[in-house]
Design a protein around this motif. Structure first.
Motif, PDB file in Angstrom:
ATOM      1  N   PHE A   1       0.856  -1.184   0.000  1.00 15.46           N
ATOM      2  CA  PHE A   1       0.000   0.000   0.000  1.00 15.46           C
ATOM      3  C   PHE A   1       0.892   1.233   0.000  1.00 15.46           C
ATOM      4  O   PHE A   1       1.726   1.408   0.884  1.00 15.46           O
ATOM      5  CB  PHE A   1      -0.913   0.000   1.221  1.00 15.46           C
ATOM      6  CG  PHE A   1      -1.688   1.272   1.401  1.00 15.46           C
ATOM      7  CD1 PHE A   1      -2.729   1.583   0.537  1.00 15.46           C
ATOM      8  CD2 PHE A   1      -1.378   2.171   2.412  1.00 15.46           C
ATOM      9  CE1 PHE A   1      -3.449   2.761   0.684  1.00 15.46           C
ATOM     10  CE2 PHE A   1      -2.084   3.353   2.574  1.00 15.46           C
ATOM     11  CZ  PHE A   1      -3.123   3.652   1.697  1.00 15.46           C
ATOM     12  N   LYS A   2       0.738   2.082  -1.006  1.00 14.97           N
ATOM     13  CA  LYS A   2       1.565   3.277  -1.126  1.00 14.97           C
ATOM     14  C   LYS A   2       0.958   4.417  -0.310  1.00 14.97           C
ATOM     15  O   LYS A   2       0.008   5.063  -0.732  1.00 14.97           O
ATOM     16  CB  LYS A   2       1.685   3.685  -2.606  1.00 14.97           C
ATOM     17  CG  LYS A   2       2.605   2.797  -3.433  1.00 14.97           C
ATOM     18  CD  LYS A   2       4.067   2.975  -2.999  1.00 14.97           C
ATOM     19  CE  LYS A   2       5.011   2.291  -3.961  1.00 14.97           C
ATOM     20  NZ  LYS A   2       5.226   3.028  -5.195  1.00 14.97           N
ATOM     21  N   ASP A   3       1.526   4.627   0.872  1.00 17.16           N
ATOM     22  CA  ASP A   3       1.084   5.736   1.710  1.00 17.16           C
ATOM     23  C   ASP A   3       1.958   6.961   1.416  1.00 17.16           C
ATOM     24  O   ASP A   3       2.888   6.905   0.605  1.00 17.16           O
ATOM     25  CB  ASP A   3       1.153   5.335   3.188  1.00 17.16           C
ATOM     26  CG  ASP A   3       0.093   6.027   4.035  1.00 17.16           C
ATOM     27  OD1 ASP A   3      -0.361   7.120   3.633  1.00 17.16           O
ATOM     28  OD2 ASP A   3      -0.279   5.490   5.101  1.00 17.16           O
ATOM     29  N   LYS A   4       1.683   8.035   2.107  1.00 14.37           N
ATOM     30  CA  LYS A   4       2.344   9.320   1.860  1.00 14.37           C
ATOM     31  C   LYS A   4       3.869   9.212   1.920  1.00 14.37           C
ATOM     32  O   LYS A   4       4.582   9.793   1.095  1.00 14.37           O
ATOM     33  CB  LYS A   4       1.843  10.331   2.897  1.00 14.37           C
ATOM     34  CG  LYS A   4       2.331  11.753   2.709  1.00 14.37           C
ATOM     35  CD  LYS A   4       1.730  12.661   3.785  1.00 14.37           C
ATOM     36  CE  LYS A   4       2.341  14.035   3.765  1.00 14.37           C
ATOM     37  NZ  LYS A   4       1.809  14.868   4.876  1.00 14.37           N
ATOM     38  N   ASN A   5       4.390   8.435   2.900  1.00 12.33           N
ATOM     39  CA  ASN A   5       5.843   8.361   3.089  1.00 12.33           C
ATOM     40  C   ASN A   5       6.433   7.005   2.707  1.00 12.33           C
ATOM     41  O   ASN A   5       7.575   6.705   3.069  1.00 12.33           O
ATOM     42  CB  ASN A   5       6.196   8.678   4.550  1.00 12.33           C
ATOM     43  CG  ASN A   5       5.794  10.091   4.931  1.00 12.33           C
ATOM     44  OD1 ASN A   5       5.925  11.021   4.127  1.00 12.33           O
ATOM     45  ND2 ASN A   5       5.289  10.257   6.155  1.00 12.33           N
ATOM     46  N   THR A   6       5.678   6.197   1.985  1.00 11.68           N
ATOM     47  CA  THR A   6       6.208   4.912   1.521  1.00 11.68           C
ATOM     48  C   THR A   6       7.202   5.179   0.387  1.00 11.68           C
ATOM     49  O   THR A   6       6.881   5.919  -0.535  1.00 11.68           O
ATOM     50  CB  THR A   6       5.065   4.007   1.005  1.00 11.68           C
ATOM     51  OG1 THR A   6       4.028   3.962   1.985  1.00 11.68           O
ATOM     52  CG2 THR A   6       5.565   2.601   0.715  1.00 11.68           C
ATOM     53  N   PRO A   7       8.414   4.591   0.449  1.00 10.04           N
ATOM     54  CA  PRO A   7       9.373   4.812  -0.631  1.00 10.04           C
ATOM     55  C   PRO A   7       8.790   4.401  -1.982  1.00 10.04           C
ATOM     56  O   PRO A   7       8.036   3.428  -2.074  1.00 10.04           O
ATOM     57  CB  PRO A   7      10.548   3.891  -0.256  1.00 10.04           C
ATOM     58  CG  PRO A   7      10.397   3.635   1.203  1.00 10.04           C
ATOM     59  CD  PRO A   7       8.934   3.707   1.495  1.00 10.04           C
ATOM     60  N   SER A   8       9.125   5.149  -3.000  1.00 11.43           N
ATOM     61  CA  SER A   8       8.652   4.813  -4.347  1.00 11.43           C
ATOM     62  C   SER A   8       9.818   4.944  -5.338  1.00 11.43           C
ATOM     63  O   SER A   8      10.347   6.033  -5.496  1.00 11.43           O
ATOM     64  CB  SER A   8       7.514   5.746  -4.757  1.00 11.43           C
ATOM     65  OG  SER A   8       6.848   5.243  -5.881  1.00 11.43           O
ATOM     66  N   PRO A   9      10.284   3.862  -5.935  1.00 14.20           N
ATOM     67  CA  PRO A   9       9.752   2.505  -5.750  1.00 14.20           C
ATOM     68  C   PRO A   9      10.132   1.924  -4.391  1.00 14.20           C
ATOM     69  O   PRO A   9      11.154   2.290  -3.818  1.00 14.20           O
ATOM     70  CB  PRO A   9      10.416   1.715  -6.877  1.00 14.20           C
ATOM     71  CG  PRO A   9      11.707   2.430  -7.121  1.00 14.20           C
ATOM     72  CD  PRO A   9      11.423   3.887  -6.894  1.00 14.20           C
ATOM     73  N   PHE A  10       9.282   1.025  -3.898  1.00 19.48           N
ATOM     74  CA  PHE A  10       9.554   0.295  -2.663  1.00 19.48           C
ATOM     75  C   PHE A  10      10.383  -0.928  -3.043  1.00 19.48           C
ATOM     76  O   PHE A  10       9.898  -1.828  -3.722  1.00 19.48           O
ATOM     77  CB  PHE A  10       8.230  -0.108  -2.000  1.00 19.48           C
ATOM     78  CG  PHE A  10       8.396  -1.031  -0.823  1.00 19.48           C
ATOM     79  CD1 PHE A  10       8.721  -0.539   0.428  1.00 19.48           C
ATOM     80  CD2 PHE A  10       8.219  -2.402  -0.973  1.00 19.48           C
ATOM     81  CE1 PHE A  10       8.869  -1.394   1.518  1.00 19.48           C
ATOM     82  CE2 PHE A  10       8.356  -3.263   0.095  1.00 19.48           C
ATOM     83  CZ  PHE A  10       8.684  -2.755   1.357  1.00 19.48           C
ATOM     84  N   VAL A  11      11.646  -0.939  -2.636  1.00 23.20           N
ATOM     85  CA  VAL A  11      12.543  -2.047  -2.970  1.00 23.20           C
ATOM     86  C   VAL A  11      13.277  -2.475  -1.708  1.00 23.20           C
ATOM     87  O   VAL A  11      13.917  -1.654  -1.046  1.00 23.20           O
ATOM     88  CB  VAL A  11      13.566  -1.640  -4.061  1.00 23.20           C
ATOM     89  CG1 VAL A  11      14.517  -2.804  -4.356  1.00 23.20           C
ATOM     90  CG2 VAL A  11      12.848  -1.200  -5.329  1.00 23.20           C
ATOM     91  N   GLU A  12      13.182  -3.751  -1.383  1.00 28.38           N
ATOM     92  CA  GLU A  12      13.867  -4.265  -0.197  1.00 28.38           C
ATOM     93  C   GLU A  12      15.209  -4.890  -0.561  1.00 28.38           C
ATOM     94  O   GLU A  12      15.394  -5.404  -1.658  1.00 28.38           O
ATOM     95  CB  GLU A  12      13.003  -5.332   0.496  1.00 28.38           C
ATOM     96  CG  GLU A  12      11.729  -4.791   1.117  1.00 28.38           C
ATOM     97  CD  GLU A  12      11.024  -5.862   1.938  1.00 28.38           C
ATOM     98  OE1 GLU A  12      11.285  -5.931   3.149  1.00 28.38           O
ATOM     99  OE2 GLU A  12      10.231  -6.620   1.363  1.00 28.38           O
ATOM    100  N   VAL A  13      16.141  -4.847   0.398  1.00 30.47           N
ATOM    101  CA  VAL A  13      17.431  -5.527   0.251  1.00 30.47           C
ATOM    102  C   VAL A  13      17.497  -6.598   1.325  1.00 30.47           C
ATOM    103  O   VAL A  13      17.178  -6.342   2.493  1.00 30.47           O
ATOM    104  CB  VAL A  13      18.604  -4.533   0.416  1.00 30.47           C
ATOM    105  CG1 VAL A  13      19.934  -5.267   0.325  1.00 30.47           C
ATOM    106  CG2 VAL A  13      18.521  -3.442  -0.637  1.00 30.47           C
ATOM    107  N   PHE A  14      17.898  -7.805   0.944  1.00 36.30           N
ATOM    108  CA  PHE A  14      17.912  -8.937   1.873  1.00 36.30           C
ATOM    109  C   PHE A  14      19.359  -9.376   2.097  1.00 36.30           C
ATOM    110  O   PHE A  14      19.952 -10.026   1.225  1.00 36.30           O
ATOM    111  CB  PHE A  14      17.076 -10.081   1.311  1.00 36.30           C
ATOM    112  CG  PHE A  14      15.696  -9.656   0.890  1.00 36.30           C
ATOM    113  CD1 PHE A  14      14.740  -9.326   1.836  1.00 36.30           C
ATOM    114  CD2 PHE A  14      15.355  -9.559  -0.462  1.00 36.30           C
ATOM    115  CE1 PHE A  14      13.465  -8.923   1.449  1.00 36.30           C
ATOM    116  CE2 PHE A  14      14.086  -9.164  -0.849  1.00 36.30           C
ATOM    117  CZ  PHE A  14      13.135  -8.841   0.110  1.00 36.30           C
ATOM    118  N   PRO A  15      19.926  -9.044   3.272  1.00 36.04           N
ATOM    119  CA  PRO A  15      21.350  -9.297   3.508  1.00 36.04           C
ATOM    120  C   PRO A  15      21.778 -10.759   3.354  1.00 36.04           C
ATOM    121  O   PRO A  15      22.875 -11.030   2.878  1.00 36.04           O
ATOM    122  CB  PRO A  15      21.539  -8.826   4.966  1.00 36.04           C
ATOM    123  CG  PRO A  15      20.425  -7.872   5.218  1.00 36.04           C
ATOM    124  CD  PRO A  15      19.286  -8.338   4.384  1.00 36.04           C
TER     125      PRO A  15
END
Length: 631
Positions: A208-222
């Motif tokens: 869900f893209k809220d006001k402060n959600t990063p765009s694009p939302f990309v995760e890094v998995f160590p």
């Protein structure tokens, strides 16, 4: 959770060797059952519900919530105090996928009288109290569909770390193997799905893209070895284990029909309601500590057990596999079973042609034969060394092995061998609700709907492709208010079915109508409550039915109270659980409009859920006026 055999589980390489053996003997077992009971008549209408629960610790000192991994001990205690002492105990308890989960059902099925509706909530209350009484201090029993921080660091008690690079069954980056039920079936399923697929399962849920959600939302998995980077999609919440789907909770209802043809008719009719009721019961907007853009778990659980290879998914040419398979083994049905539904079977059905021919040659009609031949394109996923060679005349484990790992919206269930149980259908898409009142309301609504369908010979069938379209819409955020669903306009003009036997000759009583404009797009409010000139509405039809039968005053009040909840949820007057949870998070002082559910937010949400479920706090926006709850 299907067949629970005891014994020594085989790994995937060994299981694969016996796949044809299991299929061959599974079909023989089905034919033996069918031939013994195909003409069985006049079984009484019995039914029962299944509620899945999570065991939760509310840590008030640190303001955190944990899933407690003691389901095995809780289950054994409940069985020792209940069914093992008294075979007529009013509750039964069974294991579920998560080691933090248990499943409760009524001790005996409910019968055909209307007064049974008056006992459903009472029995669910018994289950909740019974299980709660054996928990430790600060532990509670939750009926929530999806734990908001499932897969986040430290979500279990005791705490265990995932083992993505070590020897284990899921190799998840997020979900420790200790959170899986210790019965060997569950870990074997988890490992064998991964091995058969050739890689970990990949679940991607839109964030869900809220006001402060990063765009694009990309995760890094160590700790990623590269698999997550390849599988995870931008602007999606990524999950990689069976537990993210099978570790959710649901609400299911099983019905015994009077005959096989009545069971097939009910199976088809109820299949059209699966997306409608799923949207109406939407209760799972959060995944892995994030706010998602979906309200229902269905697509998550479908992806969590998707054992199809790259060839079967159409990503590579068929070489080592026999079939291109269009869906996960957990998905919507692919064919109607009654002759009323035959003309609406408009989606491609992959089936094992040899098995199909074998069934036809054995006297099975084409609709049932193709249904079974479609289920049997799947491999067995869990096999026990002691259960390879069976007595096909008196056992059905090989049939159930395939049948019970085809997790579809509806399940058509033949009687077990040598039992007095009849032909059954299982309604499977509902999300579990927060309170016993709500769960009872959804169960009674569906059971009452079956009575009306059978009494008035109603016909809700539409092309199966449209039901699949509805399934996609149903999972979207706020689908109950914003979604439009294909639904049949005239439910009184269609099938005239004679429920007299399994034979093809018995199906000659069917005439199906078709004018090319049998269905249209409707809102859930229109489907449930009606709209003049479009559709009369299910609640008015149910009320009409109640007016025409004998119902005592108490039972009528109980039923009307439940229908009122359904009516108000459909109209938007009351929120779905999913919408209510979203609003709670959005208004929480710690929420930063970044789509993240912190430990504190999760604790406050689950603390409030617990108080509402126990009746310690009202929630009029979710369940209406607390004064009017229950009987």
């Amino acid at each position: 959770m299907g067949l629970l055999s005891q014994g020594s589980p085989l790994n995937w390489a060994e299981t694969k060797k016996y796949a044809d053996h299991v299929r061959k003997h599974g079909i023989l077992q089905f034919l033996n059952i069918y031939n013994k009971v195909k003409d069985r008549q006049k079984d009484v209408l019995k039914w029962g519900d299944e509620v899945e629960y999570m065991l939760v610790e509310l840590d008030d000192k640190h303001e955190k919530v944990h899933l407690v991994l003691n389901g095995k001990e809780v289950l054994e205690t409940l069985q020792e105090k209940g069914e093992k002492i008294n075979p007529n105990h009013p509750t039964l308890w069974r294991p579920e996928y998560g080691s933090y989960m248990i499943e409760g059902t009524p001790g005996q099925p409910y019968g055909g009288t209307m007064s049974e509706f008056n006992t459903v909530e009472d029995n669910m209350g018994k289950r909740r109290r019974e299980a709660s009484s054996v928990l430790n201090e600060n532990e509670t029993l939750c009926t929530i569909t999806s734990f908001p921080r499932l897969g986040c660091p430290g979500f279990t008690k005791p705490e265990f770390k995932p083992t993505p690079v070590e020897k284990g069954v899921s190799k998840s980056l997020f979900f420790p193997d200790e959170a899986i039920n210790r019965h060997p079936r569950f870990s074997t399923l988890t490992r064998n799905i991964r091995h058969r697929r050739g890689e970990k399962v990949a679940i991607n849920v839109p964030i869900f893209k809220d006001k402060n959600t990063p765009s694009p939302f990309v995760e890094v998995f160590p700790e990623d070895d590269g698999e997550a980077a390849r599988a995870a999609l931008p602007d999606h919440i990524y999950m990689d284990a069976m537990g993210f789907g099978m570790g959710n909770c649901c609400l299911q209802v099983t019905f015994q029909a009077c005959s096989i043809s009545e069971a097939r008719y009910l199976y088809d009719q109820l299949a059209t309601f699966c997306p409608i009721v799923m949207a109406l019961s939407a209760a799972s907007p959060f995944y892995r500590g994030y706010v998602s853009d979906i309200d229902c778990r269905w697509g998550v659980i479908s992806a969590s057990v998707d054992d199809r290879t790259r060839e079967e998914r159409g990503l590579e040419p068929l070489k080592n596999n026999k079939f291109r398979i269009h869906k996960s083994r957990y998905d919507s049905i692919d064919s109607y079973l009654s002759c009323c539904g035959e003309k609406y079977n408009d989606i491609e059905l992959t089936k094992d042609e040899e098995i199909y021919k074998q069934l036809l040659d054995a006297g099975i009609d084409n609709l049932l034969a193709q249904h079974i031949a479609h289920l049997f394109i799947r491999d067995p996923l869990s096999l026990f060394e002691e259960k390879i060679h069976l007595d096909d005349e008196n056992e059905s484990d090989h049939f159930e092995n395939i049948q019970s790992t085809n997790w579809q919206t509806m399940r058509f269930k033949p009687p077990p061998p040598n039992s007095d149980i009849g032909w059954r259908v299982e309604f499977r898409p509902m999300e579990v609700q927060l309170t016993d009142f709500e769960n009872s309301a959804y169960v009674v609504f569906i059971v009452l709907l079956t009575r009306v369908i059978l009494s008035y010979k109603l016909d809700f069938l539409i092309p199966l492709s449209k039901v699949d379209d509805n399934m996609k819409v149903a999972q979207k955020r706020n689908a109950v208010q914003e979604g439009m669903f294909y639904f049949r306009k005239d439910i009184f003009k269609g099938c005239n079915l004679v429920f007299d036997s399994a034979s093809t000759a018995a199906q000659n009583g069917v005439e199906c109508d078709g004018d090319g404009e049998e269905y249209t797009l409707m809102s859930i409010d229109t489907i449930i409550n009606g709209k003049e000139g479009v559709f009369q509405g299910l609640i008015p039809i149910l009320n009409c039915y109640l007016d025409n039968i004998e119902v005592d005053v108490d039972t009528r009040c109980t039923i009307l109270n439940y229908l009122k909840l359904i009516k108000r949820r459909a109209s938007g007057e009351l929120m779905t659980m999913a919408k209510w949870m979203r609003e709670f998070v959005a208004k929480h002082p710690h929420y930063k409009q970044d789509s993240i559910i912190t430990n504190k937010i999760n604790y406050d949400l689950l603390r409030k859920c617990d108080r509402i479920a126990k009746g310690q706090e009202g929630c009029p926006e979710l369940i209406g006026d607390p004064v009017n709850r229950g009987k």
